[in-house]
Motif scaffolding. Sequence first.
Motif, mmCIF file in Angstrom:
data_model
loop_
_atom_site.group_PDB
_atom_site.id
_atom_site.type_symbol
_atom_site.label_atom_id
_atom_site.label_comp_id
_atom_site.label_asym_id
_atom_site.label_seq_id
_atom_site.Cartn_x
_atom_site.Cartn_y
_atom_site.Cartn_z
ATOM 1 N N HIS A 156 0.808 -1.221 0.000
ATOM 2 C CA HIS A 156 0.000 0.000 0.000
ATOM 3 C C HIS A 156 0.845 1.277 0.000
ATOM 4 O O HIS A 156 0.280 2.369 0.022
ATOM 5 C CB HIS A 156 -0.932 -0.002 1.205
ATOM 6 C CG HIS A 156 -2.082 -0.954 1.059
ATOM 7 N ND1 HIS A 156 -3.186 -0.680 0.296
ATOM 8 C CD2 HIS A 156 -2.270 -2.200 1.557
ATOM 9 C CE1 HIS A 156 -4.014 -1.706 0.335
ATOM 10 N NE2 HIS A 156 -3.489 -2.636 1.090
ATOM 11 N N ALA A 159 -2.279 6.588 1.302
ATOM 12 C CA ALA A 159 -2.959 6.816 2.574
ATOM 13 C C ALA A 159 -4.360 7.349 2.406
ATOM 14 O O ALA A 159 -5.001 7.723 3.371
ATOM 15 C CB ALA A 159 -2.145 7.798 3.420
ATOM 16 N N ARG A 160 -4.891 7.402 1.179
ATOM 17 C CA ARG A 160 -6.213 7.990 0.967
ATOM 18 C C ARG A 160 -7.263 7.193 1.733
ATOM 19 O O ARG A 160 -7.325 5.975 1.664
ATOM 20 C CB ARG A 160 -6.547 7.985 -0.522
ATOM 21 C CG ARG A 160 -7.855 8.726 -0.830
ATOM 22 C CD ARG A 160 -8.154 8.616 -2.316
ATOM 23 N NE ARG A 160 -7.088 9.190 -3.118
ATOM 24 C CZ ARG A 160 -6.986 10.481 -3.393
ATOM 25 N NH1 ARG A 160 -7.856 11.333 -2.885
ATOM 26 N NH2 ARG A 160 -5.993 10.919 -4.140
ATOM 27 N N ALA A 161 -8.125 7.888 2.478
ATOM 28 C CA ALA A 161 -9.182 7.221 3.234
ATOM 29 C C ALA A 161 -10.220 6.657 2.280
ATOM 30 O O ALA A 161 -10.483 7.212 1.228
ATOM 31 C CB ALA A 161 -9.835 8.204 4.204
ATOM 32 N N SER A 191 -7.153 4.795 6.376
ATOM 33 C CA SER A 191 -6.384 4.180 5.302
ATOM 34 C C SER A 191 -6.097 2.724 5.641
ATOM 35 O O SER A 191 -6.224 2.295 6.791
ATOM 36 C CB SER A 191 -5.063 4.939 5.126
ATOM 37 O OG SER A 191 -4.208 4.662 6.225
ATOM 38 N N GLU A 216 3.535 10.052 3.498
ATOM 39 C CA GLU A 216 2.872 8.921 4.141
ATOM 40 C C GLU A 216 3.889 7.919 4.666
ATOM 41 O O GLU A 216 3.650 7.259 5.684
ATOM 42 C CB GLU A 216 1.923 8.244 3.146
ATOM 43 C CG GLU A 216 1.214 7.007 3.687
ATOM 44 C CD GLU A 216 0.402 7.276 4.948
ATOM 45 O OE1 GLU A 216 0.093 6.308 5.666
ATOM 46 O OE2 GLU A 216 0.077 8.448 5.238
#
Length: 647
Positions: free
Chosen positions: A286, A300-302, A308, A348
């Motif tokens: 990721h 790290a996008r929610a 995340s 991130e």
Amino acid sequence: AEGGVLPRVRGAALDLLRGLRTGEASGPLAVRALLRDVVRMAADLELYESHVMPHVLASSGEFFAEEGRRLAAGLDGDAVPFLGHVQRRIDECAGASSPGGEQGVPYLDRATGVALVRIVQRRLLAPHVATLLAAGLDPLLQAGRNDELRRLWKLLLPLEATAANATPAEAAVRARGTSVATATPTAKAALLEAFGAYVRRSAVQIVRPTVTGAATPLTAAADRRDGVARITELLRLHEGMAAVVRDAFADDPGASAALRSAVEHGVNSAQSNRAAEWLAAYADHHLRPATARARGGAAARADTRGGSPLDRSLVLFRHLQAKDTFAAFYRMDLARRLLADKSADPDEERAHVARLKAECGAAYTSKLEGMFKDKDLSGDVLGHYATYARERYGERAAGGVSVQILTTGYWPAYPQMKGLRLPERVDEHRGQFENFYTEKYQGRRIAWQYSLCKVTLKASFGGKTYQLLMSQYQAEVLMCFEDDSEDDGATRFTLSQLAEATGMDERDELERTLQSLYAQQLLLRHPKSKKQEVADTDCFSLNVHYKNNSSRVVVQTIHRKSQLVAAESDRTHEAVHRDRQYQMDACIVRVMKARRTMPHKDLVAEVLRMLPVGLSGSDVKGRVENLMEREYMERSEEDAGVYNYLA
């Protein structure tokens, strides 16, 4: 009187009540009105509590007990009908004494209604809790039927009450020798135990799947993909069960504890601390650009589930005992991403290290933070070198080379090939940088990591110029054919000749380098062979007719065969094991130095308490024996189970 009209009236009332429950009564509203009149008449004569109500409760207890046995026998793996029936019976009994009841006409007094609800709970439900959980809980959890689980939770909670809380009416029935309730103080505990057992089984099945028949060993890349898939399944399991605890079990502390214990057992049940390796691979997956592109943004996008993937993975990390193993593999993956500039989001990367630091402390992430510091300092050093090279060697010397300074203690250990013979132009750049570095940082020593070097080689085939992006070793081999590029490719080298020309003294590394070059048709193999192994008699020549539609070609490397069983993984596990031995030795000596004398069991317990990294008593015992051999401690002469510290 008992021998007069009262028994007949009472018997008729009980028959009417049974008919209402079985649906056999005709005209339910009229029957309820008649029952209401009978109850009121008996109450006016002060006969209800002593002569009617006990019989109503006793008869109801027998009816619901029989009904419970019949329904339990037909569960057949589906608890929903049983739960729905119990809820309806409770509603009926509560409505029988309530003006707002669904029956429309209340026909019993409030005390009887309360007592009947308890009888339903204890005679219809309580005796069959074990059967209900064994046959019906797992399907509800698997299907995520949180509404039905919430109903189950609410039905079982009142069973925690003991028989000591019985109403006066129930006490009167017991005085007559008729049991109306079986106290089940462990109904909630049984539910939570079954819930925890389901999560444990599911987690263990994910980390240790059943293997049938002979299986083909996974390649290193496939093994990592498999690990990422397993961690994803574990997270999905945890999130689903956390929703059960939140939505169905009302965030009960006991349910939360059962979930934590079950997940911890599952995560740490994988052999050889594989879960730690998989969790590091999940983070690497990721944090790479390809993953970010697939997910539509930064790593790290929610997402819609909140947080995340890296945030959610901390749930498993907290339960992981082998955090030192995770740190070792995470450091290897982070090094690859930093050195190859393959991080989806540098911010991130630092943020996730900050999360790990918050979980385990500054000492846990000191090497990871040192790697970021080296990357930042390398840019500054390279800028100073460019200025130095221009002033000392001219404009041309300042370009064409990029150097990264890695502090030995921060980065993973890499194999070195000290005898490598660099091409003259590359060796010139190396010497210039070494002169700069030793002048600027006196006392420091440089060890070149050629296995990490990347080279952009310009080559011309058939009048077309290509940029070949390859490893240092591939460039070394290809440069041996530099003078052969303008003729018919007649120059040939054997394996031993190439080893002599390049200084690559590791046969396995040279073989894999050759395999990658002739697999992509940059070199030709004589004689042609489909075998991957390179024979001593095989010869290689430059493919002067090489063609590629792209002018920028990435020449892939070939991994070792031993990586089918993850040789690099084995080396990392061995390094972690050695570190654990050092930690155990230091801890044992520290404890014994403070206590001077200590029983074996107490020493083992103290070491395991101070070093919670997935150790066992046998691990500590082995280090104790080693320390006794090295005369750090000895057994007591009076008691062999007691150790004495030797100053």
